[in-house]
Design a protein around this motif. Structure first.
Motif, PDB file in Angstrom:
ATOM      1  N   TYR A  39       0.871  -1.128   0.027  1.00  0.00           N
ATOM      2  CA  TYR A  39      -0.055  -0.029   0.170  1.00  0.00           C
ATOM      3  C   TYR A  39       0.921   1.125  -0.036  1.00  0.00           C
ATOM      4  O   TYR A  39       0.243   2.457  -0.053  1.00  0.00           O
ATOM      5  CB  TYR A  39      -1.073   0.017   1.080  1.00  0.00           C
ATOM      6  N   GLN A  40       2.212   1.167   0.059  1.00  0.00           N
ATOM      7  CA  GLN A  40       2.950   2.273  -0.074  1.00  0.00           C
ATOM      8  C   GLN A  40       4.204   2.344  -0.961  1.00  0.00           C
ATOM      9  O   GLN A  40       5.050   2.996  -0.874  1.00  0.00           O
ATOM     10  CB  GLN A  40       3.754   2.582   1.295  1.00  0.00           C
ATOM     11  N   THR A  99      -2.531   3.672  -2.110  1.00  0.00           N
ATOM     12  CA  THR A  99      -1.588   4.412  -1.363  1.00  0.00           C
ATOM     13  C   THR A  99      -2.385   5.626  -0.662  1.00  0.00           C
ATOM     14  O   THR A  99      -2.282   5.893   0.501  1.00  0.00           O
ATOM     15  CB  THR A  99      -0.407   4.755  -2.246  1.00  0.00           C
TER      16      THR A  99
END
Length: 367
Positions: A341-342, A350
């Motif tokens: 997610y990053q 994100t």
């Protein structure tokens, strides 16, 4: 007339082949079901057949789909034998991360300044726009990287995203790491910064966050702050925390070779765990905070993915927090491996993940 007959014949052949395929599939499934039932007839272990997984067909952006479908990283099974070999691997990976920092700063409109706090090297990440409610708030960031990766500017991407998407000033701690500085150097540095920050700011307006190793350190910092009778943060966000540094937890088995980021504990990850612990018991709560006392913890938001090797670490942490009476949210993303997610600042997931964390902080931090 002949063309019509040929068409009928072609359709008949197609239908026959389809029926045969269905019959074979049914037979294949029935055989598989019987063999799996036999293999799992005893109480205890679970035996699963080998399988191939494609990308999730729904609820995943094209940017995230590219990450989910990517091959294993080349370092997943790295086995450095000497401090020099560890440093070479660490430096090689750091260069890749640092190369993305300038574009990320520009895209999210943040500035980065180096400083020292309590003798510890840190970065101050400041967004160009800080909402009025965040002007007296500050976040302390402890980066991920298995306690070995992410020195210097290589640690900045997560701090930049939190500052940019959330509108907070962030202190990112560039803590010491192995091979030169094993446990407890990283925790000592993080706590030195924490002690200094709470002298100058209201602890109710401060949050601690970090992912993976940083998630474990976030939890461990609260444990140490409790033990040392220090003020606690107003909220925390341990992302997919390495809360049990040993190979304990269901997803260490179920997501092994499925997670395309960490892949397996038995690769570089477990080797880094032992390097960091340096002979200290892996169940020490400041190393594996899942074995600590979570009573009295501040409100907590956790994030993980369905293919994350650390999904069980995250779930176990969430349940233990809830059982201790702590406010605890859990976000789990479809198809994502560890901390994906990053990985792409342009992926909708994100922005969603960091916005959720920012909203959580906004709800529980004092103004």
């Amino acid at each position: 007339m002949r063309k019509f007959q040929y068409a009928i014949l072609a359709i008949s052949i197609t239908l026959a082949l389809a029926a045969s395929a269905r019959a074979q599939s049914a037979a294949s499934y029935d055989e598989l079901a019987k063999s799996e039932a036999a293999a799992n007839a005893e109480n205890g272990k679970r035996v699963a057949p080998s399988k191939t997984m494609g990308n999730p067909p729904q609820e995943v952006s094209s940017e995230m789909e590219a990450l989910i479908g990517a091959p294993y990283p080349p370092h997943f099974n790295a086995d450095p034998k000497t401090p020099a070999e560890w440093k070479e691997l660490i430096e090689r990976r750091a260069k890749l991360s640092i190369a993305n920092v300038p574009a990320m700063k520009q895209k999210l409109g943040v500035k980065v300044e180096e400083t020292k706090i309590a003798g510890v090297h840190c970065f101050i990440v400041t967004p160009s726009k800080i909402p009025p409610e965040n002007r007296r708030r500050i976040l302390v960031h402890v980066h991920g990287g298995g306690y070995v990766f992410g020195p210097g500017e290589a640690a900045l991407p997560e701090a930049i995203m939190m500052a940019g998407f959330g509108g907070f000033k962030v202190i990112s701690v560039d803590y010491r790491m192995p091979p030169d500085f094993p446990y407890p150097a990283a925790m000592d540095d993080a706590m030195a910064v924490w002690k200094d920050v709470v002298k100058r700011h209201d602890h109710r307006r401060i949050a601690i966050f970090g992912t993976s190793t940083g998630g474990a350190m976030t939890l461990a910092m609260v444990l140490r702050a409790k033990d040392e009778k220090l003020p606690l943060p107003g909220a925390i966000a341990p992302g997919t925390p390495w809360s049990d540094i040993d190979k304990v937890g269901d997803s260490y088995a179920s997501n092994e070779w499925v997670d395309n980021v960490l892949v397996t504990w038995d690769g570089w990850l477990g080797r880094a765990a032992k390097l960091y612990a340096n002979g200290t018991d892996l169940k020490t709560p400041y190393i594996s905070p899942i074995y600590g006392d979570f009573k009295g913890f501040p409100p907590t938001i956790l994030t993980s993915g369905t293919r994350d090797l650390f999904l069980s670490n995250t779930v176990r942490t969430h349940r233990k927090l809830r059982r201790a009476g702590v406010v605890a949210d859990l976000n789990v993303y479809e198809g994502q491996s560890h901390a994906q997610y990053q990985f792409n600042v342009s992926a909708p997931e994100t922005k969603e993940a960091f916005t959720d964390i920012a909203k959580f902080f906004d709800k529980y931090l004092g103004e």
